[in-house]
Design a protein around this motif. Structure first.
Motif: not given
Length: 109
Positions: A76-102
């Motif tokens: 989805l083009r309008n999805s915001d994984p950063e916002w979702l992770a922050r809202n769920l309280g798991i931002w620290d788990e994924i903050s360093g990987v969102l912009d990485l390729t697989e």
């Protein structure tokens, strides 16, 4: 694709009422297109939050292992994984990987 793109893939949620071993009824939520995990809950909102945490962790786990998660639909083009992770309280788990390729993520482990 970047990790954030994989986290923006929409999966179908399966929800069903199930009777527990104790005779109490609850809701069972899952993402059958992604993996074999389920959340049993009395409160659907809490269950959806738990399911989203599992979805994010599973996608990142698969990418770290070098496996591409299923992609039944485009991200989805309008999805915001950063916002979702922050809202769920798991931002620290994924903050360093969102912009990485697989491939970059897989090489990290």
């Amino acid at each position: 694709m970047k990790v954030s793109d994989y986290l923006s893939i929409p999966y179908m949620i399966e929800a069903e009422a199930v009777e527990g071993d104790d005779g109490e009824w609850c809701r069972r939520l899952s993402y059958p297109e992604l993996a074999d995990f389920k959340v049993d809950t009395l409160d659907v909102e809490t269950g959806l939050r738990q399911l989203e945490v599992l979805r994010i962790r599973e996608i990142i786990r698969q990418l770290r292992s070098g496996t591409k998660p299923p992609m039944p639909r485009p991200p989805l083009r309008n999805s915001d994984p950063e916002w979702l992770a922050r809202n769920l309280g798991i931002w620290d788990e994924i903050s360093g990987v969102l912009d990485l390729t697989e491939d970059q993520l897989a090489r990290m482990h």
